[in-house]
Design an enzyme around this catalytic site. Structure first.
Site, PDB file in Angstrom:
ATOM      1  N   ASP A 199      -7.477   3.996  13.532  1.00  0.00           N
ATOM      2  CA  ASP A 199      -6.408   3.719  12.289  1.00  0.00           C
ATOM      3  C   ASP A 199      -4.794   3.388  12.532  1.00  0.00           C
ATOM      4  O   ASP A 199      -3.937   3.242  12.731  1.00  0.00           O
ATOM      5  CB  ASP A 199      -6.309   2.883  11.093  1.00  0.00           C
ATOM      6  CG  ASP A 199      -5.432   2.257  10.636  1.00  0.00           C
ATOM      7  OD1 ASP A 199      -5.912   1.159  10.899  1.00  0.00           O
ATOM      8  OD2 ASP A 199      -4.920   2.962   8.921  1.00  0.00           O
TER       9      ASP A 199
ATOM     10  N   MET B  65      -1.978  -2.122   6.491  1.00  0.00           N
ATOM     11  CA  MET B  65      -0.776  -3.333   6.781  1.00  0.00           C
ATOM     12  C   MET B  65      -0.432  -2.452   8.237  1.00  0.00           C
ATOM     13  O   MET B  65       0.542  -3.375   8.549  1.00  0.00           O
ATOM     14  CB  MET B  65       0.390  -3.368   5.193  1.00  0.00           C
ATOM     15  CG  MET B  65       0.141  -4.481   4.573  1.00  0.00           C
ATOM     16  SD  MET B  65      -0.185  -5.872   4.735  1.00  0.00           S
ATOM     17  CE  MET B  65       0.899  -6.432   6.171  1.00  0.00           C
ATOM     18  N   ARG B  66      -1.243  -1.289   8.109  1.00  0.00           N
ATOM     19  CA  ARG B  66      -0.318  -0.560   9.239  1.00  0.00           C
ATOM     20  C   ARG B  66      -0.880  -1.702  10.064  1.00  0.00           C
ATOM     21  O   ARG B  66       0.318  -1.654  11.649  1.00  0.00           O
ATOM     22  CB  ARG B  66      -1.683   0.447   9.353  1.00  0.00           C
ATOM     23  CG  ARG B  66      -0.752   1.718  10.180  1.00  0.00           C
ATOM     24  CD  ARG B  66      -1.055   3.325  10.699  1.00  0.00           C
ATOM     25  NE  ARG B  66      -0.907   3.702   9.430  1.00  0.00           N
ATOM     26  CZ  ARG B  66      -1.507   4.574   8.581  1.00  0.00           C
ATOM     27  NH1 ARG B  66      -2.612   3.875   8.754  1.00  0.00           N
ATOM     28  NH2 ARG B  66      -1.049   4.956   7.354  1.00  0.00           N
ATOM     29  N   ALA B  67      -1.143  -2.003  10.673  1.00  0.00           N
ATOM     30  CA  ALA B  67      -2.059  -3.842  12.177  1.00  0.00           C
ATOM     31  C   ALA B  67      -0.992  -4.106  11.957  1.00  0.00           C
ATOM     32  O   ALA B  67      -0.336  -4.160  13.141  1.00  0.00           O
ATOM     33  CB  ALA B  67      -3.030  -3.895  11.526  1.00  0.00           C
TER      34      ALA B  67
ATOM     35  N   ASP C 111      -1.367   9.195   3.031  1.00  0.00           N
ATOM     36  CA  ASP C 111      -3.445   9.475   3.996  1.00  0.00           C
ATOM     37  C   ASP C 111      -3.689  10.665   3.899  1.00  0.00           C
ATOM     38  O   ASP C 111      -4.838  11.073   4.697  1.00  0.00           O
ATOM     39  CB  ASP C 111      -3.126   8.214   4.638  1.00  0.00           C
ATOM     40  CG  ASP C 111      -3.008   6.296   4.438  1.00  0.00           C
ATOM     41  OD1 ASP C 111      -2.776   6.936   3.835  1.00  0.00           O
ATOM     42  OD2 ASP C 111      -2.716   5.581   5.332  1.00  0.00           O
TER      43      ASP C 111
END
Length: 724
Positions: free
Chosen positions: A185, A266-268, A386
């Site tokens: 991700d 929300m990274r996508a 993260d």
């Protein structure tokens, strides 16, 4: 030789000429990969490209060629070509992020910092070949730097920050092991590459490669014009990027797409927005359109659907078409609801979130210095948080949490389960979401608002399970992993050592030299060192092991309704092996002989696919299986002598194959014990009358024994170590 060096030669201002590399524009059949690299060069905030594919598909060639197209870097030393910095798999953290300059500290008494590879890659390309073999905490460091655009070092009494904006490119062969979903991700884009099956394309690839090898300089000169045009287009796109508009219509389309594919976090959404903006700039457009969003989704979303270690990343064309239609309907619905003035009207402006309508380039948070990741939640710390959660310092705690919360599989659904729920082979494919429910994207939901999905026929029922904390006793020196203790270049410093160790132990060196200073005539000035003062750092970390699964698939297991539970336990243990970075092999016992159904591999998902076709029936050649395991251990010790083996035997202990089956099995077990092979036995025996044969076999192996119910129930009774 970069296109900018060619330009300088033609204008009469030559720069040093390097050996001509393969031209970017001469690559055949990898247009998707080339586009992904270009978009990351236009907008480094995308977060880099992960290139997955089989060997021999020009992955490295395309990446090296990209560096020749990047604009020259102007720094304190003047103008220089953009660098391609290659990160070796065996690099240490000190070499990557930098460390204290010991030479200046010890000779001049000055505090100084020596930059690492991330500093060298600034405004260039950082290339990591076989990134899936790189230690996890180093991958975290790289991805943090790529997302934040800078490196902050706090170590050895040094505090240092420097910019590190680069195009991060990692390549990997999935057959050699996958990255964790969390790390997948963190890569902005992913491209799967494969060799073309079209004869004309393959001919063109071979012809161009042969022409290049015959005359590299002449071949590069033929494509210099095309490469120059690509380089100028990248430069123009970089200049245009800040002025590209991302309006609310396309932003809603992006949000709807990401929601449709049910991606985590929300990274996508951020990556798709940045990629779409870069693609619009690359096209020379002033605003993002639906086509830009589609291209961005194709590159940014497939790998983010992989949640479980055994899930395959990817999105089919049909799935993307359906999601785009749903997103278009959402956009149309929002447009209708906003009234005749449209979503950008004054009436709708108050309902929009602050900063809506700005592209990634001009939507940066000033409080974070406008860094490339400042849009990430408005704090610029998403990647760092993260990294801390996944760092090696808390690996044990994270691993315990993963094991406790990770979904396991019990294909039989426990005692008394409906036989119709079991696959024929006893092993079905399980995709689990964070709540333990089946997360198969192809299955329809149970009902509106249910949040669950219907289980496919043949898919095993899952229970919350955890694998025991098995490890090989002693201290090894194998490949980095998370199972057993090992001497490691990347682990924590345990003590200084005079003759062995990794890196210099600064305090140990100073303490060894300090008593000698008067004898060496030092009154003032720098510390006077001798070769005998140097002390190495003895480090300890964790290693991955070779885990051999010896699985009883005989008729007695199937007849007594245990094969489903056994294969569920195998899936649980395979998931544990994936998390701990083990190599795995699988041997099955059936009929008159043992069969090596999976040679040692780091790709645990391949093991699950291979096990999906297990056959059952026949006798139990237990002795043959133990002998096959012993042979495999001996062979692998020659190939990889530092990787220590562990045998996991799943059986009820009823040896029925061959002459004197039980005595021969016990003799084979004693042979494995003599070879110092760590062994664990999973006792698959059930019923009121228990013979205890598996426990006896465990004693012969010199290992531990755990009941099958402990691997397929709701909890594990306790921690089981092979040393016990």
């Amino acid at each position: 030789m970069s296109v900018y060096q060619v330009e300088e030669i033609e204008t009469g201002n030559p720069a040093p000429i390097a050996e001509a590399g393969f031209p970017f524009s001469a690559v055949v059949g990898q247009e998707r990969l080339q586009l992904a690299l270009i978009l990351c060069a236009v907008h480094p905030g995308i977060g880099g490209v992960l290139v997955r594919g089989e060997k021999g598909t020009a992955k490295s060639t395309v990446v090296r060629a990209l560096a020749q197209l990047l604009p020259p870097v102007v720094d304190e030393t003047g103008s220089r070509p953009a660098r391609l910095v290659e990160l070796p798999v065996g690099a240490t953290e000190d070499r990557v992020v930098g460390s204290i300059d010991l030479e200046r500290v010890l000779r001049a008494g000055e505090q100084a910092f020596r930059p690492g590879l991330l500093h060298a890659a600034h405004r260039g390309v950082l290339y990591v070949d076989e990134v899936n073999l790189l230690h996890d905490h180093l991958v975290d460091v790289l991805l943090d730097a790529a997302a934040m655009g800078r490196v902050h070092v706090e170590r050895d009494g040094v505090s240092h920050t420097h910019p590190a904006k680069f195009v991060l490119v990692g390549t990997m062969n999935p057959e050699e092991g996958e990255l964790r979903p969390q790390l997948l991700d963190r890569f902005g884009l992913t491209v799967d590459v494969a060799a073309s099956r079209e004869v004309d394309v393959r001919m063109a690839v071979v012809r161009r490669r042969l022409d290049y090898e015959a005359d590299p300089a002449g071949f590069a000169a033929r494509y210099a014009g095309a490469d120059r045009a690509e380089a100028l287009r990248i430069r123009d796109a970089v200049d245009r990027l800040a002025h590209v508009r991302l309006d609310d219509v396309e932003l809603r389309r992006i949000a709807a797409l990401c929601a449709a594919f049910d991606v985590d976090g929300m990274r996508a959404d951020l990556v798709v927005a940045r990629t779409a903006t870069a693609h619009a700039a690359w096209r020379g457009a002033d605003a993002v359109t639906e086509e830009d969003v589609r291209v961005a989704a194709e590159l940014a979303l497939p790998h983010r659907r992989r949640r479980d270690p055994f899930d395959e990343p990817g999105i089919t064309g049909e799935q993307l078409d359906e999601a785009m239609r749903d997103a278009a309907a959402e956009v149309e619905k929002a447009g209708s609801a906003s009234g005749a003035d449209g979503p950008d009207s004054a009436d709708g402006a108050a309902d929009r979130a602050p900063g809506a309508g700005r592209g990634p380039a001009d939507g940066r948070d000033p409080a974070n210095g406008g860094g490339p990741d400042s849009a990430g939640g408005g704090h610029g710390s998403e990647a760092t948080d993260d990294s801390r959660r996944e760092s090696g310092d808390s690996a044990a705690a994270d691993l315990d949490a993963d094991a406790a919360d990770g979904p396991g599989s019990d294909p039989a659904g426990g005692p008394g389960a409906d036989p119709a729920d079991r696959p024929e082979s006893g092993l079905g494919r399980k995709r689990s979401g964070p709540d333990g429910t089946d997360d198969d994207p192809d299955s329809p939901p149970d009902g509106p608002g249910s949040g669950g999905r219907e289980r496919r026929a043949g898919t095993p029922v899952s229970a919350k399970v955890a694998a025991p904390r098995w490890e090989v006793p002693g201290i090894g020196e194998g490949a980095p992993g998370r199972r057993s203790r090992a001497e490691s270049r990347l682990g924590r410093v345990v003590r200084p050592t005079a003759t062995t160790g990794t890196g210099l132990h600064l305090l140990g060196t100073v303490f060894a030299a300090a008593p000698q200073q008067r004898a060496r005539g030092r009154v003032t000035g720098p510390l006077r060192l001798a070769a005998g003062d140097l002390r190495g750092a003895h480090r300890e970390g964790r290693e991955g092991n070779l885990v051999i699964f010896l699985v009883d698939t005989s008729g007695s297991m199937a007849a007594r309704d245990r094969i489903g539970a056994v294969t569920g336990a195998v899936v649980t243990l395979l998931r544990d092996a994936y998390q701990r970075r083990d190599k795995v092999a699988v041997i099955t016992l059936r009929g008159s002989e043992a069969e090596l159904v999976l040679p040692p591999t780091s790709s645990v998902d391949i093991a699950v696919r291979r096990l999906a076709g297990l056959r059952t029936g026949g006798k139990t050649p237990l002795a043959a299986g133990l002998l096959a395991a012993r042979t495999l251990v001996a062979r692998e010790k020659v190939r990889d002598p530092r990787r220590r083996p562990m045998l996991v035997l799943l059986t009820d202990g009823r040896a029925t194959g061959g002459v004197e089956p039980l005595p021969r099995a016990r003799a084979a077990a004693r042979g494995l014990a003599a070879d110092a092979v760590t062994a664990m036995v999973v006792d698959c025996e059930r019923g009121l009358v228990r013979l205890g044969l598996a426990a006896e076999l465990a004693r012969e192996l010199g290992g531990g024994c755990v009941r099958l119910a402990e691997l397929t129930g709701d909890a594990v009774a306790g921690v089981v170590r092979s040393a016990a």
